[in-house]
Design a protein around this motif. Structure first.
Motif, PDB file in Angstrom:
ATOM      1  N   VAL A  56     -18.409  37.883  47.166  1.00  0.00           N
ATOM      2  CA  VAL A  56     -18.886  36.935  47.876  1.00  0.00           C
ATOM      3  C   VAL A  56     -20.120  37.329  48.750  1.00  0.00           C
ATOM      4  CG1 VAL A  56     -18.796  35.040  49.331  1.00  0.00           C
ATOM      5  CG2 VAL A  56     -16.992  35.100  47.517  1.00  0.00           C
ATOM      6  N   LEU A  57     -21.413  36.639  48.711  1.00  0.00           N
ATOM      7  CA  LEU A  57     -22.687  36.897  49.327  1.00  0.00           C
ATOM      8  C   LEU A  57     -22.888  35.987  50.103  1.00  0.00           C
ATOM      9  CD1 LEU A  57     -25.081  38.213  46.385  1.00  0.00           C
ATOM     10  CD2 LEU A  57     -23.754  39.478  47.962  1.00  0.00           C
ATOM     11  N   LEU A  58     -22.283  34.635  50.258  1.00  0.00           N
ATOM     12  CA  LEU A  58     -22.602  33.593  51.088  1.00  0.00           C
ATOM     13  C   LEU A  58     -21.277  32.776  51.280  1.00  0.00           C
ATOM     14  CD1 LEU A  58     -24.582  31.773  52.563  1.00  0.00           C
ATOM     15  CD2 LEU A  58     -25.020  30.450  50.606  1.00  0.00           C
ATOM     16  N   ASN A  59     -21.024  32.769  52.440  1.00  0.00           N
ATOM     17  CA  ASN A  59     -19.576  31.696  52.593  1.00  0.00           C
ATOM     18  C   ASN A  59     -20.183  30.653  53.646  1.00  0.00           C
ATOM     19  OD1 ASN A  59     -16.769  30.984  52.711  1.00  0.00           O
ATOM     20  ND2 ASN A  59     -16.967  31.334  55.006  1.00  0.00           N
ATOM     21  N   THR A  60     -20.103  29.368  53.302  1.00  0.00           N
ATOM     22  CA  THR A  60     -20.450  28.378  53.997  1.00  0.00           C
ATOM     23  C   THR A  60     -19.266  27.287  54.371  1.00  0.00           C
ATOM     24  OG1 THR A  60     -21.128  27.037  52.266  1.00  0.00           O
ATOM     25  CG2 THR A  60     -22.943  28.186  53.136  1.00  0.00           C
ATOM     26  N   ALA A  61     -19.127  26.642  55.429  1.00  0.00           N
ATOM     27  CA  ALA A  61     -18.275  25.611  55.637  1.00  0.00           C
ATOM     28  C   ALA A  61     -19.034  24.432  56.312  1.00  0.00           C
ATOM     29  CB  ALA A  61     -17.065  25.995  56.529  1.00  0.00           C
ATOM     30  N   ASP A  62     -18.595  23.196  56.019  1.00  0.00           N
ATOM     31  CA  ASP A  62     -19.354  21.989  56.720  1.00  0.00           C
ATOM     32  C   ASP A  62     -18.699  21.948  58.168  1.00  0.00           C
ATOM     33  OD1 ASP A  62     -20.883  20.937  54.339  1.00  0.00           O
ATOM     34  OD2 ASP A  62     -19.099  20.862  53.333  1.00  0.00           O
ATOM     35  N   GLU A  63     -17.607  22.504  58.477  1.00  0.00           N
ATOM     36  CA  GLU A  63     -17.044  22.165  60.016  1.00  0.00           C
ATOM     37  C   GLU A  63     -16.415  23.504  60.335  1.00  0.00           C
ATOM     38  OE1 GLU A  63     -17.235  20.659  62.510  1.00  0.00           O
ATOM     39  OE2 GLU A  63     -18.547  19.127  61.758  1.00  0.00           O
ATOM     40  N   LEU A  64     -16.680  23.939  61.648  1.00  0.00           N
ATOM     41  CA  LEU A  64     -15.813  25.017  62.167  1.00  0.00           C
ATOM     42  C   LEU A  64     -14.391  24.626  62.455  1.00  0.00           C
ATOM     43  CD1 LEU A  64     -18.034  26.662  64.694  1.00  0.00           C
ATOM     44  CD2 LEU A  64     -17.005  27.880  63.078  1.00  0.00           C
ATOM     45  N   GLY A  65     -14.238  23.297  62.406  1.00  0.00           N
ATOM     46  CA  GLY A  65     -12.715  22.857  62.798  1.00  0.00           C
ATOM     47  C   GLY A  65     -12.607  22.758  64.236  1.00  0.00           C
ATOM     48  N   ALA A  66     -11.428  21.896  64.432  1.00  0.00           N
ATOM     49  CA  ALA A  66     -11.096  21.866  65.985  1.00  0.00           C
ATOM     50  C   ALA A  66     -10.175  22.961  66.453  1.00  0.00           C
ATOM     51  CB  ALA A  66     -10.426  20.360  66.123  1.00  0.00           C
ATOM     52  N   SER A  67      -9.309  23.322  65.615  1.00  0.00           N
ATOM     53  CA  SER A  67      -8.248  24.462  66.112  1.00  0.00           C
ATOM     54  C   SER A  67      -8.903  25.647  66.382  1.00  0.00           C
ATOM     55  CB  SER A  67      -7.158  24.477  64.904  1.00  0.00           C
ATOM     56  OG  SER A  67      -8.018  24.880  63.702  1.00  0.00           O
ATOM     57  N   ALA A  68      -8.265  26.613  67.229  1.00  0.00           N
ATOM     58  CA  ALA A  68      -8.716  27.651  67.537  1.00  0.00           C
ATOM     59  C   ALA A  68      -9.231  28.738  66.466  1.00  0.00           C
ATOM     60  CB  ALA A  68      -7.521  28.341  68.647  1.00  0.00           C
ATOM     61  N   ILE A  69     -10.191  29.515  66.649  1.00  0.00           N
ATOM     62  CA  ILE A  69     -10.390  30.677  65.571  1.00  0.00           C
ATOM     63  C   ILE A  69      -9.933  31.978  66.213  1.00  0.00           C
ATOM     64  CG2 ILE A  69     -12.439  31.670  64.708  1.00  0.00           C
ATOM     65  CD1 ILE A  69     -14.037  29.263  65.403  1.00  0.00           C
ATOM     66  N   ARG A  70      -9.194  32.612  65.166  1.00  0.00           N
ATOM     67  CA  ARG A  70      -8.758  33.951  65.637  1.00  0.00           C
ATOM     68  C   ARG A  70      -9.998  34.891  65.777  1.00  0.00           C
ATOM     69  NH1 ARG A  70      -4.349  36.354  61.981  1.00  0.00           N
ATOM     70  NH2 ARG A  70      -4.668  38.187  62.969  1.00  0.00           N
ATOM     71  N   SER A  71     -10.107  35.449  66.987  1.00  0.00           N
ATOM     72  CA  SER A  71     -11.240  36.399  67.205  1.00  0.00           C
ATOM     73  C   SER A  71     -11.442  37.511  66.484  1.00  0.00           C
ATOM     74  CB  SER A  71     -11.207  36.552  68.891  1.00  0.00           C
ATOM     75  OG  SER A  71     -11.036  35.643  69.754  1.00  0.00           O
TER      76      SER A  71
END
Length: 502
Positions: free
Chosen positions: A275-290
């Motif tokens: 995959v060359l491009l990953n996109t998402a319309d929202e980051l989301g409200a839950s915590a992101i694993r650093s």
């Protein structure tokens, strides 16, 4: 090895042993192939080698990498799917097996178990985990490969050694334009999103560079790789149009739509190879694993589990673009490593209804593909010359706001109006007083009470910062933080704290 073939080695000793045996020449593939096509042994290994020979005769050069078979189609490398492979295996079902030792002949029978074994042996024989690792830097288009080097872009013929996996469905006319013409839909989109912004040119440049990073395959290869965060608190500000624009210009086989949270799921990560491009319309409200977020952005080698397939190990190469209305926290805090991986592009303007054009992203891809490509190539030239994305002055404010939400403890420490970090063991303050200062600071900056940690969590976060100039220790007066002074919001403390009375 007498009396044993490659299939026996696979079953008794495993894949690594077979791969070593093949590399060392213990099995001679040529000796297992017969021009008359009769099988001599009837093993899965013999059939696997025959199938590889047939595949090469039909498709030319083939390889196995990142969990898939690939062949060169004269423009780019394309997956050789299971549907394409199976007829080459089935043709040997019922094939005569004539042993060279004079033993009775028999017929080769295909079953699901045997088919799986043949496919596994093909993968072992052709496996090259690093096949796509050093892909050439350029953009594959219909009329050739756009090579970008020494500040110039030029078209050269498609070549297998470029290791490209898709073709942009546009013909390049040799032009480059940093600013799209005013009568174009692309100009309408850019101008409509950033009208009135003092740093509008920098934002437009950064967007072109992010798209270029994806097309060039440089998402994880820059000196300082970053995820692009298209941030706007209101709807109708155009950020989703840019996401749609970048998705639609590329082959869906080299795009994905994982959220930042899904990057921590090893099953979801199995969709990222190639995959060359990953996109998402929202980051989301839950915590992101650093840790997993940083690893995906920088291309750290990772493991993933494919459904009904063996686990794979690969190096991600995608450029990540996330659009968001909110700024979610990071589970392990927003440390310097996370901050380095974020390139925020603020979208401040809500586009009035009368200015909006339905399906504008699709219309640009359909009607202005050459203009879009020329704009992105200008971004590619800047990206390579700068070895990074254009900086956006207004993004610093948003980043500070995000830090306040995601890691308020570190944000408090970094506020020079409140805390002075001296690094001296003679400067210290009681944790209780530091927490009082932190809570007052949280109220001042407007932090939601739900994002304010309790004192125990506050103390633990200070201890996990891994800074040589700050530490938490126990003294006679209680737990203290060494290496800091408070410059305001300071409680009356014991004189031994070394703090000025506030």
């Amino acid at each position: 090895m007498s009396g044993r073939d490659a299939n026996d080695t696979l079953r008794s000793d495993g894949e690594d042993a077979l791969r070593t045996a093949l590399d060392e020449g213990e099995f001679d593939p040529a000796g297992m192939l017969d021009p008359d096509r009769d099988l001599k042994i009837g093993s899965e290994a013999e059939v696997a080698l025959r199938v590889i020979e047939d595949l090469r005769e039909r498709y030319g050069e083939i390889t196995y990498s990142e969990g898939e078979l690939w062949f060169w189609n004269r423009a780019h490398w394309e997956p050789l799917t299971e549907t394409m492979l199976l007829p080459f295996i089935r043709k040997y079902d019922g094939q005569l097996v004539v042993p060279e030792n004079g033993a009775s002949s028999s017929t080769w029978k295909l079953s699901d178990r045997v088919r799986n074994g043949v496919q596994k042996l093909i993968a072992i024989e052709l496996r090259d985990d690093d096949f796509f690792k050093d892909a050439a830097t350029g953009i594959n288009v219909k009329n050739g490969f756009i090579e970008i080097s020494n500040g110039e872009a030029k078209t050269i013929p498609h070549r297998a050694e470029h290791r490209t996996r898709h073709v942009l469905q546009v013909t390049w006319n040799g032009s480059v334009c940093a600013e799209p013409p005013e009568d174009t839909l692309l100009h309408t989109l850019i101008e409509g999103c950033f009208r009135g912004d003092l740093d509008a040119p920098q934002k437009a440049h950064a967007l072109a560079e992010v798209a270029a990073a994806a097309l060039l395959g440089l998402g994880t290869k820059l000196v300082n790789p970053k995820a692009a965060i298209l941030y706007g608190q209101t709807a109708g500000n155009g950020k989703s149009k840019f996401l749609g624009l970048f998705r639609q210009m590329m082959d869906e086989r080299v795009t994905s739509t994982l959220t930042a949270q899904q990057l921590g799921d090893d099953k979801m990560r199995a969709t990222l190879p190639g995959v060359l491009l990953n996109t998402a319309d929202e980051l989301g409200a839950s915590a992101i694993r650093s840790d997993t977020f940083k690893g995906a952005i920088t291309g750290e080698r990772t493991a993933a589990r494919q459904v009904y397939k063996v686990p794979i190990t690969f190096s991600p190469m995608a450029q990540h673009i996330f659009a968001t209305n909110t700024l979610p926290p990071f589970s392990d805090g927003m440390d310097a490593g996370v901050l380095r991986r974020l390139h925020i592009i603020p979208f401040n303007r809500t586009i009035p209804e009368e200015e909006r054009i339905a399906n504008l992203d699709r219309l640009i891809v359909e009607r202005e593909p050459e203009i879009l490509l020329n704009w992105i190539i200008a971004g590619a030239l800047r990206l390579i010359a700068q070895d990074g994305f254009t900086q956006i002055p207004s993004a610093a404010k948003t980043l500070n706001e995000w830090m306040s939400v995601s890691d308020p403890v570190e944000a408090w420490l970094n506020d020079e109006d409140v805390v002075e970090i001296t690094g001296s063991s003679s400067d210290f303050i009681r944790v209780k007083d530091a927490y009082t200062s932190f809570k007052r600071w949280s109220e001042t900056v407007g932090l939601s009470p739900s994002n304010v940690p309790w004192q125990k969590a506050f103390t633990q976060r200070i201890g996990k910062l891994n800074r040589s100039d700050i530490s938490v220790i126990h003294k006679r007066i209680g737990n203290v933080i060494l290496g800091i002074k408070l410059t305001r919001h300071t409680s009356k403390c014991d004189g031994n704290t070394g703090l000025r009375d506030g």
